[in-house]
Write a protein that holds these residues in place. Structure first.
Motif, PDB file in Angstrom:
ATOM      1  N   LYS A  12      43.455   6.985  29.036  1.00 32.97           N
ATOM      2  CA  LYS A  12      44.271   5.966  29.695  1.00 32.97           C
ATOM      3  C   LYS A  12      43.329   4.849  30.143  1.00 32.97           C
ATOM      4  O   LYS A  12      42.167   5.090  30.449  1.00 32.97           O
ATOM      5  CB  LYS A  12      44.988   6.550  30.907  1.00 32.97           C
ATOM      6  N   GLU A  13      43.803   3.662  30.224  1.00 32.85           N
ATOM      7  CA  GLU A  13      42.969   2.508  30.564  1.00 32.85           C
ATOM      8  C   GLU A  13      42.217   2.704  31.877  1.00 32.85           C
ATOM      9  O   GLU A  13      41.028   2.425  31.962  1.00 32.85           O
ATOM     10  CB  GLU A  13      43.820   1.235  30.627  1.00 32.85           C
ATOM     11  N   GLU A  14      42.892   3.199  32.916  1.00 33.99           N
ATOM     12  CA  GLU A  14      42.228   3.349  34.212  1.00 33.99           C
ATOM     13  C   GLU A  14      41.160   4.446  34.207  1.00 33.99           C
ATOM     14  O   GLU A  14      40.275   4.465  35.057  1.00 33.99           O
ATOM     15  CB  GLU A  14      43.242   3.605  35.338  1.00 33.99           C
ATOM     16  N   ARG A  45      39.036   5.042  31.593  1.00 33.85           N
ATOM     17  CA  ARG A  45      37.959   4.698  30.654  1.00 33.85           C
ATOM     18  C   ARG A  45      36.613   4.554  31.333  1.00 33.85           C
ATOM     19  O   ARG A  45      36.522   4.147  32.476  1.00 33.85           O
ATOM     20  CB  ARG A  45      38.257   3.365  29.964  1.00 33.85           C
ATOM     21  N   ARG A  99      33.120   2.440  30.594  1.00 32.97           N
ATOM     22  CA  ARG A  99      32.575   1.365  29.767  1.00 32.97           C
ATOM     23  C   ARG A  99      31.061   1.523  29.595  1.00 32.97           C
ATOM     24  O   ARG A  99      30.553   1.490  28.498  1.00 32.97           O
ATOM     25  CB  ARG A  99      32.943   0.015  30.357  1.00 32.97           C
TER      26      ARG A  99
END
Length: 179
Positions: free
Chosen positions: A31-33, A35, A37
């Motif tokens: 899910k995006e939250e 991730r 980086r």
């Protein structure tokens, strides 16, 4: 054994005895939250909760012992509770989360829920942090610093921070409790 994998934007967890990979964090699908980086450093608390400083995401990502996303701490910025370049991270026995920010030259302290409690170390206020990169919560070496504690207090734990620049490559802070 916990290893940050910058190329694949994850943390890999291995068995120390067999070197077999046990877990990849975050779990797929991401899910995006949740991730990562640029995962830089990791701290693991007594319950196995993982705290990952995500330099490229400007946050600390929190995952449970199974690699499930729990929450993010902070966001991009230079005010208390935010990060410009989060790096070193540690967790005390009582669950306080310590994070150094190499761009802001501070260490920030958060509770288990991710709320900012305090910060310290700014060089322009007499502190000694210059591009801080590593952080360790230490209970084993308190005795060497106890004589520096204020009367009526004893040192509970130390925060040891390594700096990439400046006169002091290592900064040691003692956190006190009443005797």
């Amino acid at each position: 054994l916990y290893i940050t994998d910058l190329s694949n934007h994850c943390v890999r967890v291995y068995s120390k005895s067999t070197l077999k990979e046990l877990l990849q964090v975050p779990k797929e699908p991401v899910k995006e939250e949740a991730r990562l980086r640029s995962p830089t450093n990791i701290a693991v608390d007594q319950d196995g909760t993982m705290y990952v400083s995500d330099t490229g995401g400007f946050v600390v990502q929190v995952y449970d012992s199974q690699g499930n996303y729990v929450r993010s701490i902070g966001e991009m910025g230079i005010t208390p509770g935010r990060f410009a370049l989060p790096k070193g991270i540690g967790v005390s026995r009582d669950g306080l989360v310590y994070v150094v920010d190499a761009a802001a030259n501070v260490a920030q302290v958060f509770n288990k829920e991710g709320q900012i409690l305090m910060y310290f170390g700014q060089p322009d206020t007499g502190g000694s942090l210059y591009l801080p990169a590593g952080l360790r919560v230490d209970y084993d070496n308190v005795k060497y610093f106890q004589n520096l504690a204020a009367p009526g207090y004893e040192i509970d734990h130390l925060i040891i921070i390594t700096n990439q620049a400046g006169d002091r490559k290592v900064s040691v802070y003692g956190f006190l409790k009443k005797k």
